[in-house]
Design a protein around this motif. Structure first.
Motif, PDB file in Angstrom:
ATOM      1  N   MET A 183      81.812  -1.149  49.770  1.00 19.92           N
ATOM      2  CA  MET A 183      81.853   0.272  49.946  1.00 19.92           C
ATOM      3  C   MET A 183      82.776   0.667  51.090  1.00 19.92           C
ATOM      4  O   MET A 183      83.547   1.590  50.950  1.00 19.92           O
ATOM      5  N   PRO A 217      70.310  -3.878  45.593  1.00 22.09           N
ATOM      6  CA  PRO A 217      71.767  -3.870  45.498  1.00 22.09           C
ATOM      7  C   PRO A 217      72.498  -4.020  46.820  1.00 22.09           C
ATOM      8  O   PRO A 217      73.624  -4.476  46.852  1.00 22.09           O
ATOM      9  N   LEU A 218      71.859  -3.651  47.922  1.00 20.74           N
ATOM     10  CA  LEU A 218      72.530  -3.683  49.220  1.00 20.74           C
ATOM     11  C   LEU A 218      71.496  -3.943  50.299  1.00 20.74           C
ATOM     12  O   LEU A 218      70.390  -3.391  50.271  1.00 20.74           O
ATOM     13  N   GLU A 274      73.149  -0.889  54.673  1.00 23.33           N
ATOM     14  CA  GLU A 274      73.043   0.524  54.304  1.00 23.33           C
ATOM     15  C   GLU A 274      72.827   1.398  55.542  1.00 23.33           C
ATOM     16  O   GLU A 274      73.493   2.426  55.710  1.00 23.33           O
ATOM     17  N   ILE A 310      77.206   6.335  49.782  1.00 21.77           N
ATOM     18  CA  ILE A 310      76.643   5.020  49.496  1.00 21.77           C
ATOM     19  C   ILE A 310      76.125   5.021  48.064  1.00 21.77           C
ATOM     20  O   ILE A 310      75.125   5.662  47.748  1.00 21.77           O
ATOM     21  N   SER A 311      76.879   4.356  47.208  1.00 23.24           N
ATOM     22  CA  SER A 311      76.460   4.228  45.808  1.00 23.24           C
ATOM     23  C   SER A 311      76.265   2.745  45.533  1.00 23.24           C
ATOM     24  O   SER A 311      77.100   1.919  45.902  1.00 23.24           O
ATOM     25  N   THR A 312      75.162   2.413  44.939  1.00 21.42           N
ATOM     26  CA  THR A 312      74.833   1.011  44.744  1.00 21.42           C
ATOM     27  C   THR A 312      74.491   0.721  43.285  1.00 21.42           C
ATOM     28  O   THR A 312      74.174   1.618  42.511  1.00 21.42           O
ATOM     29  N   ARG A 313      74.571  -0.544  42.957  1.00 20.71           N
ATOM     30  CA  ARG A 313      74.129  -1.057  41.662  1.00 20.71           C
ATOM     31  C   ARG A 313      73.602  -2.459  41.916  1.00 20.71           C
ATOM     32  O   ARG A 313      73.919  -3.076  42.931  1.00 20.71           O
TER      33      ARG A 313
END
Length: 125
Positions: A1, A30-31, A36, A48-51
């Motif tokens: 990120m 995911p993180l 984060e 903050i975009s997570t997968r």
């Protein structure tokens, strides 16, 4: 990120994708919560975009221009196990997981490494 955020600010035509060599059902998410929180505290404008993690495939070594493993000690052994012919095709950094080294020590150093990497790429584009 952070890499993608900094690269976009510099208008670099690059994007990073995170993948894993050994995925586990025990994965905490995911993180890392440490990562984060660090990003939220230091880059409040960063979205903050997570997968959940996705696995590395053999095709990745042909498709991506560069692959970086964050912890050489852990990841070189996994490369030898899962992708032995590609073991030396990737770049190894030396950043241990949070259960090995305190995140408060690792995350600022990782941030500086990412910034330096973006600066280096900036000279190439």
């Amino acid at each position: 990120m952070l890499f993608n955020y900094l690269a976009e600010k510099e208008k670099l035509p690059v994007k990073a994708f995170s993948k894993g060599l050994r995925l586990s059902k025990k994965n905490k998410g995911p993180l890392s919560s440490y990562a984060e929180n660090y990003l939220a505290e230091n880059y409040n404008e960063l979205e903050i975009s997570t997968r959940m993690p996705i696995p590395v495939t053999r095709q990745d070594f042909e498709y991506y221009d560069q692959i970086i493993a964050l912890d050489e000690t852990e990841h070189r052994a996994l490369m030898k196990q899962f992708f032995p012919t590609e073991e030396n095709q990737i770049t190894y950094w030396n950043f241990a997981d949070d259960y090995i080294e305190a995140p408060a020590m690792v995350l600022p150093k990782l941030e500086e490494k990412v910034k330096a990497f973006v600066a280096d790429l900036k000279t190439k584009y």
